[in-house]
Design a protein around this motif. Structure first.
Motif, PDB file in Angstrom:
ATOM      1  N   SER A 134       0.758  -1.373   0.026  1.00 20.65           N
ATOM      2  CA  SER A 134      -0.121  -0.024  -0.030  1.00 20.65           C
ATOM      3  C   SER A 134       0.894   1.128   0.086  1.00 20.65           C
ATOM      4  O   SER A 134       1.868   1.101   0.166  1.00 20.65           O
ATOM      5  N   LEU A 135       0.398   2.379  -0.296  1.00 20.91           N
ATOM      6  CA  LEU A 135       1.020   3.560  -0.401  1.00 20.91           C
ATOM      7  C   LEU A 135       1.835   3.728   1.047  1.00 20.91           C
ATOM      8  O   LEU A 135       2.825   4.205   1.268  1.00 20.91           O
ATOM      9  N   LEU A 186       6.383  10.136  -6.537  1.00 20.62           N
ATOM     10  CA  LEU A 186       7.203   9.249  -7.218  1.00 20.62           C
ATOM     11  C   LEU A 186       6.589   7.895  -7.593  1.00 20.62           C
ATOM     12  O   LEU A 186       6.847   7.488  -8.774  1.00 20.62           O
ATOM     13  N   ALA A 187       5.490   7.280  -7.027  1.00 18.45           N
ATOM     14  CA  ALA A 187       5.125   6.037  -7.405  1.00 18.45           C
ATOM     15  C   ALA A 187       4.080   6.202  -8.592  1.00 18.45           C
ATOM     16  O   ALA A 187       3.973   5.459  -9.256  1.00 18.45           O
ATOM     17  N   ARG A 188       3.519   7.523  -8.472  1.00 21.76           N
ATOM     18  CA  ARG A 188       2.551   7.775  -9.773  1.00 21.76           C
ATOM     19  C   ARG A 188       3.600   7.993 -10.934  1.00 21.76           C
ATOM     20  O   ARG A 188       3.250   7.362 -12.173  1.00 21.76           O
ATOM     21  N   SER A 189       4.675   8.397 -10.875  1.00 22.21           N
ATOM     22  CA  SER A 189       5.563   8.704 -11.846  1.00 22.21           C
ATOM     23  C   SER A 189       6.108   7.140 -12.465  1.00 22.21           C
ATOM     24  O   SER A 189       6.370   6.978 -13.725  1.00 22.21           O
ATOM     25  N   LEU A 190       6.465   6.440 -11.596  1.00 21.10           N
ATOM     26  CA  LEU A 190       7.097   5.187 -11.646  1.00 21.10           C
ATOM     27  C   LEU A 190       5.949   4.063 -12.347  1.00 21.10           C
ATOM     28  O   LEU A 190       6.167   3.390 -13.345  1.00 21.10           O
ATOM     29  N   VAL A 191       4.805   4.273 -12.138  1.00 20.73           N
ATOM     30  CA  VAL A 191       3.544   3.681 -12.694  1.00 20.73           C
ATOM     31  C   VAL A 191       3.355   4.431 -14.084  1.00 20.73           C
ATOM     32  O   VAL A 191       3.253   3.312 -15.277  1.00 20.73           O
ATOM     33  N   HIS A 192       3.610   5.477 -14.311  1.00 20.44           N
ATOM     34  CA  HIS A 192       3.575   6.137 -15.596  1.00 20.44           C
ATOM     35  C   HIS A 192       4.598   5.378 -16.640  1.00 20.44           C
ATOM     36  O   HIS A 192       4.194   4.953 -17.775  1.00 20.44           O
ATOM     37  N   VAL A 193       5.735   5.096 -16.110  1.00 18.98           N
ATOM     38  CA  VAL A 193       6.705   4.882 -17.085  1.00 18.98           C
ATOM     39  C   VAL A 193       6.716   3.170 -16.934  1.00 18.98           C
ATOM     40  O   VAL A 193       7.803   2.546 -17.703  1.00 18.98           O
ATOM     41  N   GLY A 194       5.843   2.537 -16.127  1.00 24.96           N
ATOM     42  CA  GLY A 194       5.971   1.078 -15.982  1.00 24.96           C
ATOM     43  C   GLY A 194       6.910   0.243 -15.195  1.00 24.96           C
ATOM     44  O   GLY A 194       6.935  -0.732 -15.031  1.00 24.96           O
ATOM     45  N   ALA A 195       7.517   1.077 -14.274  1.00 26.16           N
ATOM     46  CA  ALA A 195       8.400   0.614 -13.210  1.00 26.16           C
ATOM     47  C   ALA A 195       7.607  -0.151 -12.122  1.00 26.16           C
ATOM     48  O   ALA A 195       8.204  -0.928 -11.638  1.00 26.16           O
ATOM     49  N   LEU A 196       6.405   0.562 -12.001  1.00 25.23           N
ATOM     50  CA  LEU A 196       5.620   0.045 -10.852  1.00 25.23           C
ATOM     51  C   LEU A 196       4.338  -0.435 -11.640  1.00 25.23           C
ATOM     52  O   LEU A 196       3.920   0.527 -12.718  1.00 25.23           O
TER      53      LEU A 196
END
Length: 274
Positions: free
Chosen positions: A44-45, A62-72
């Motif tokens: 969870s966050l 940061l988590a949103r950015s990582l989701v955007h690039v596919g890392a999360l």
């Protein structure tokens, strides 16, 4: 064994406290990624922020950015998991999948002969990183997983990697050694020093442990030229462990992988047909 050591001595960055003032974004991003491990595959966050020591508001951005690039990736329940983009990128690491591509045919031969666990690991500063593992369905249980980290001082592959590591790395490991679940014959720093000298003399390691399972191992170095770049081992139940049989097979396999690495100039051969 989570986290990444920050020096050749094996010292890791401290988890406690908030990020240092002015800490680069990339450091905080890797702190978030480092919060995941085999026991925490979905977070969870709140857990992501707590385990990474990143403030919740920053962790969310940061988590949103990582989701955007596919890392999360984000599950339907809102938890985060590691994304496939990291697998895609990690596949390019020459000390990981590149080495695996060269070693895999030889590991498969060794696996068919032994029908036990066959491990391939590299040294990542103060730990051994498992690159590949082949295991029979009925093989004894082990805690090792591909991508997981193993202690250098109490595993067969770890002893080989430590024995051929730079002198400063070996000395730090010996000085800092304390008994833990691992080799039954290495209980003191002096035991570890003798064991490493024996590995260098014999060019292989033999180890036994009784906790949590009674297992034995034989490990040998994989070289690229004169440099030890990896370690290969067989792990099997101690009962009836055939040292005389597994030892030569492991050493021969490690030499075969070493020859292939040298022939390829240290580069993995291309995988045809994939």
């Amino acid at each position: 064994m989570n986290g990444t050591p920050d020096s050749e001595s094996g010292t890791r960055p401290r988890r406690g406290g908030r990020p240092a003032e002015g800490q680069p974004v990339v450091d905080r991003a890797f702190a978030l990624l480092g919060a995941f491990d085999s026991d925490h595959r979905a977070l969870s966050l709140a857990d992501l922020a707590r385990r990474s020591d990143v403030p919740r508001s920053s962790a969310l951005r940061l988590a949103r950015s990582l989701v955007h690039v596919g890392a999360l990736e984000r599950l339907d329940d809102g938890r985060f998991v590691v994304g496939l983009r990291l697998l895609e990128t990690a596949s390019l690491a020459p000390r990981g999948h590149g080495l695996r591509a060269v070693a895999m045919p030889y590991m498969e031969d060794l696996f068919h002969v032994t029908r036990q666990h066959v491990l391939l690991a590299v040294r990542d500063r103060g730990e051994a990183l498992l690159v590949e593992r082949l295991s029979a369905l009925d093989a004894s249980p082990v805690r090792y997983r591909v991508g997981g980290r193993l202690p250098l001082a109490s595993t067969g592959v770890g002893l080989v990697l430590l024995a051929f590591a730079p002198a400063a790395v070996r000395e730090h490991a010996v000085t800092a050694y304390t008994p833990e679940h691992g080799d039954d014959d290495i209980r003191t720093p002096a035991d570890l020093r003798r064991a490493l000298a024996e590995v260098r003399r014999g060019d292989h390691a033999v180890g036994r442990q009784s906790h949590p399972w009674r297992l034995s191992t034989v490990a040998a170095p994989v070289r690229d030229g004169d440099e030890v770049v990896a370690a290969l081992s067989v792990v099997a139940p101690s009962s009836g462990f055939p040292d005389a049989g597994y030892g030569p097979a492991v050493r021969a396999t490690a030499r075969a992988v070493s020859r292939r690495l040298s022939q390829d100039g240290g580069r993995p051969a291309p995988l045809e047909g994939l």
